[in-house]
Design an enzyme around this catalytic site. Structure first.
Site, mmCIF file in Angstrom:
data_model
loop_
_atom_site.group_PDB
_atom_site.id
_atom_site.type_symbol
_atom_site.label_atom_id
_atom_site.label_comp_id
_atom_site.label_asym_id
_atom_site.label_seq_id
_atom_site.Cartn_x
_atom_site.Cartn_y
_atom_site.Cartn_z
ATOM 1 N N CYS A 79 6.043 -6.458 7.522
ATOM 2 C CA CYS A 79 7.016 -6.092 8.496
ATOM 3 C C CYS A 79 7.337 -7.097 9.351
ATOM 4 O O CYS A 79 6.530 -7.808 10.028
ATOM 5 C CB CYS A 79 6.567 -4.706 9.196
ATOM 6 S SG CYS A 79 8.014 -4.182 10.095
ATOM 7 N N CYS A 93 3.718 8.676 0.738
ATOM 8 C CA CYS A 93 4.286 7.803 1.751
ATOM 9 C C CYS A 93 4.402 6.357 1.184
ATOM 10 O O CYS A 93 3.416 5.833 0.665
ATOM 11 C CB CYS A 93 3.419 7.847 3.068
ATOM 12 S SG CYS A 93 3.730 6.474 4.117
ATOM 13 N N CYS A 121 -0.719 6.776 9.516
ATOM 14 C CA CYS A 121 0.382 5.858 10.046
ATOM 15 C C CYS A 121 -0.213 4.680 11.070
ATOM 16 O O CYS A 121 -0.954 4.934 11.799
ATOM 17 C CB CYS A 121 1.358 6.994 11.106
ATOM 18 S SG CYS A 121 2.009 8.154 10.086
ATOM 19 N N GLU A 173 0.596 -1.332 0.075
ATOM 20 C CA GLU A 173 -0.025 -0.099 -0.035
ATOM 21 C C GLU A 173 0.930 1.393 0.040
ATOM 22 O O GLU A 173 2.013 1.135 0.593
ATOM 23 C CB GLU A 173 -1.028 -0.115 1.274
ATOM 24 C CG GLU A 173 -1.947 -1.063 1.124
ATOM 25 C CD GLU A 173 -3.001 -1.170 2.175
ATOM 26 O OE1 GLU A 173 -3.952 -1.570 1.869
ATOM 27 O OE2 GLU A 173 -2.713 -0.674 3.463
ATOM 28 N N CYS A 206 5.567 -4.395 15.826
ATOM 29 C CA CYS A 206 5.233 -3.304 16.574
ATOM 30 C C CYS A 206 3.776 -3.493 17.231
ATOM 31 O O CYS A 206 2.797 -3.590 16.023
ATOM 32 C CB CYS A 206 5.454 -1.783 16.039
ATOM 33 S SG CYS A 206 7.032 -1.626 15.932
ATOM 34 N N CYS A 208 0.685 -1.299 15.410
ATOM 35 C CA CYS A 208 0.876 -1.242 14.230
ATOM 36 C C CYS A 208 0.062 -2.382 13.296
ATOM 37 O O CYS A 208 0.477 -3.539 13.524
ATOM 38 C CB CYS A 208 2.307 -0.971 13.735
ATOM 39 S SG CYS A 208 2.378 -0.748 11.916
#
Length: 350
Positions: free
Chosen positions: A116, A109, A337, A96, A120, A123
């Site tokens: 990932c 962005c 974010c 994305e 985290c 996230c």
């Protein structure tokens, strides 16, 4: 039987590499410049579009090289004008990307990895883990796709989408240099920002490169136990060592890193947490971006009330720390974010 190799994506070659390749083909140097302009400035998606090249040369290039641009699988448009894209690469992997217009500027962005591995807790990207790292060209492709869709020049790029850029360091730096290249998209170095969760050896490497790219660090807590809970992927890089690495960065570059601090109710917005952040920042060259945590479905975390965010801003300012409360863009389409997800799709074969 030996498997046929996939042709090289010609867009992965720099102008110098193109000139060398064209020299080997017996072609004059200006042909390489023409192809480079078609690829970078005109965003050509086939050799047939390159009408100022001889037909025979176009055919030869098509035999030797590919132009493997990503395919737009989905686009969502936010009330604030931001656009989120799901882009799929030749091997079926998708990421994305978000375009954020503002007056006469267009920020993008981009993702540096599909998924990932940092894990985290707040996230959405890391929930499905890491699929693979992206190439530099795949990062640049996201920028050119957004520019073409908006019909505008991109003025800034942040490597804050899916993935940890410093876990894909070499490709991320190459992408930054491609975006900065005067013969390419020519985006100013200080308008190119890398966000890291705090991989210390790479922060030190980043400090030593000559370009004036911008560094952002996802901090989210200056209390070690809280940061370990929120960001287990960087548990081995302690806050003390991170503080030392950032001091090295500022002394080496003279530039101000930004600390991203997503405020989570009852987790990192308590008095001890605020005090620790002020202590971590005071007397150093830095800028703090305070963000109300963006909602993620099924997450146990909730955003801090705005009054808590404003209180922390006042406390930091009283200690001489530059601070901004950042408004998230595209939250209504899960483009803010921490909201970008790794989509597990395979709509077409490589």
């Amino acid at each position: 039987m030996e498997q046929a190799k996939h042709p090289i994506d010609i867009r992965s070659l720099s102008l110098a590499e193109l000139q060398e390749a064209f020299s080997e083909l017996g072609q004059p140097a200006f042909r390489a410049k023409q192809v480079h302009e078609w690829l970078v400035q005109k965003n050509a998606r086939s050799f047939e579009e390159m009408t100022n090249l001889p037909k025979a040369l176009r055919a030869e290039l098509a035999e030797r090289y590919s132009i493997a641009a990503p395919v737009e699988v989905m686009k969502q448009v936010s009330r604030d004008g931001s656009r989120k894209y799901l882009l799929q690469f030749a091997d079926g992997v998708a990421v994305e990307t978000v375009g954020m217009p503002s007056r006469n500027r267009l920020a993008v962005c981009i993702s540096t990895q599909a998924g990932c591995a940092m894990g985290c807790a707040f996230c959405a990207t890391g929930l499905a883990g890491l699929t693979r790292s992206l190439t530099a060209q795949e990062m640049v492709d996201q920028v050119t796709h957004v520019a073409q869709d908006f019909g505008e020049r991109v003025t800034s790029v942040v490597l804050m989408g899916q993935g940890e850029p410093f876990a894909n360091y070499d490709a991320s730096i190459r992408a930054l240099r491609m975006l900065n290249d005067p013969e390419g998209l020519n985006i100013g170095a200080r308008h190119l920002t890398v966000s890291t969760s705090g991989i210390i050896p790479r922060i030190r490497d980043f400090a030593r490169i000559p370009e004036q790219f911008t560094l952002a660090v996802s901090l989210h807590s200056a209390v070690q136990s809280t940061r370990n809970q929120l960001m287990p992927g960087v548990k081995k890089y302690t806050l003390l060592r991170l503080h030392e690495a950032l001091q090295f960065y500022t002394e080496t570059t003279g530039r101000r890193p930004t600390y991203e601090y997503a405020m989570i109710e009852g987790v990192n917005d308590t008095n001890p947490e605020m005090q620790a952040l002020c202590d971590f920042c005071e007397g150093t060259l830095c800028h703090v971006n305070l963000i109300q945590l963006n909602d993620i479905p099924d997450s146990p975390f909730r955003p801090s009330p705005l009054k808590k965010v404003e209180d922390l801003q006042r406390r930091l300012a009283s200690r001489g720390v530059e601070t901004t409360i950042r408004n998230s863009r595209g939250a209504d389409i899960d483009a803010a974010c921490g909201q970008l997800k790794q989509r597990q799709i395979r709509l077409r074969k490589a």
